[in-house]
Enzyme design. Structure first.
Site, PDB file in Angstrom:
ATOM      1  N   ASP A 110     -51.759 104.241 -53.640  1.00  0.00           N
ATOM      2  CA  ASP A 110     -52.165 102.866 -53.328  1.00  0.00           C
ATOM      3  C   ASP A 110     -52.228 102.638 -51.825  1.00  0.00           C
ATOM      4  OD1 ASP A 110     -52.091 102.439 -56.024  1.00  0.00           O
ATOM      5  OD2 ASP A 110     -50.671 100.762 -55.968  1.00  0.00           O
ATOM      6  N   HIS A 165     -48.012 106.168 -52.242  1.00  0.00           N
ATOM      7  CA  HIS A 165     -48.811 105.457 -51.242  1.00  0.00           C
ATOM      8  C   HIS A 165     -49.288 106.459 -50.201  1.00  0.00           C
ATOM      9  CE1 HIS A 165     -46.441 102.237 -53.084  1.00  0.00           C
ATOM     10  NE2 HIS A 165     -47.421 101.418 -52.723  1.00  0.00           N
TER      11      HIS A 165
END
Length: 257
Positions: A74, A220
């Site tokens: 993400d 991430h």
């Protein structure tokens, strides 16, 4: 089933019963405070636990006994770490999913094109990823998601259907926006917490423990710690006899419109 509709029905019944009990038996007013607190805690849980399916169905893992998992990243694209993560994935011949933020695509189109060219999945993680995104109206949320798709299409020619809510927060407005936009909400069932855990050993032990059939990992590509542990994690996946497969294949979902 614990969902928003059923909880509202239950608490309306409990509230009516409380009013009746107060009128006939003099129940103390504190019962209504207790009901409000319990209701608020349940709704809070529904908002912040993406796997609860409290407001809408969010696909967070695959129901399978096969030794297959998917990994997702993400908050990119990030100049500092995304290319290095792509290098690792290419070296290990692994395909991942990248849920990108629209306002980070400008100036990073080459990274987006590389993600696409190397066979990774691209998903919608909103355009703004605004701190107050979950307070937006449904109309404003939908406009935000559509803006993300527009910049994504301009950069890559792709229009994602898979959407991951910012911060993993869901609510009735988001449900309406997702349904009106024809998106498919996707979550995870192994949250690495790589934005919080800075100790490489602790992060690696946490994610290694999550290797189970059908697991969807959340990382991430803005995290230096993830970059450091990713090679060893992928090796552990192989040692345990697992395969990393594309997210859309694992979940049997259409990735693009």
């Amino acid at each position: 089933m614990l969902n928003f509709r059923n909880i509202n029905i239950l608490f309306v019944i409990l509230l009516a019963a409380g009013i009746w009990g107060q009128f006939h038996y003099g129940l103390h007013w504190s019962i209504f405070v207790l009901l409000f607190v319990i209701y608020s805690l349940i709704v809070f849980y529904g908002c912040y636990y993406i796997g609860s399916n409290f407001f809408m169905k969010v696909v967070c893992a695959a129901e399978t006994t096969s030794k297959e998992i998917a990994i997702s990243f993400d908050d990119g694209p990030a100049v500092k770490h995304t290319p290095e993560i792509l290098d690792i994935l290419q070296r290990e011949n692994v395909k991942a999913a990248f849920f990108c933020i629209g306002n980070r695509i400008h100036g990073n189109e080459s990274i987006m094109q590389r993600i696409k060219a190397e066979g990774h999945l691209l998903g919608n993680h909103s355009y703004s990823h605004h701190f107050w995104f979950d307070m937006f109206s449904a109309k404003k949320m939908l406009a935000d998601l559509r803006m993300m798709n527009e910049v994504m299409k301009n950069a890559t020619g792709l229009s994602p259907r898979l959407f991951r809510p910012p911060y993993g927060v869901t609510n009735p407005n988001l449900k309406k926006a997702v349904e009106n936009g024809g998106y498919i909400p996707v979550g995870w069932n192994v949250r690495s917490l790589d934005t919080v855990i800075k100790d490489e050993h602790k992060l690696l032990e946490k994610i290694k423990a999550g290797i189970k059939p059908g697991a969807v990992f959340l990382f991430h590509d803005t995290s230096k710690t993830t970059l450091a542990v990713l090679p060893e994690f992928l090796q552990e996946v192989k040692i345990k006899g697992y395969r990393v497969v594309p997210l859309d294949k694992l979940l049997h979902l259409p990735a693009y419109a």
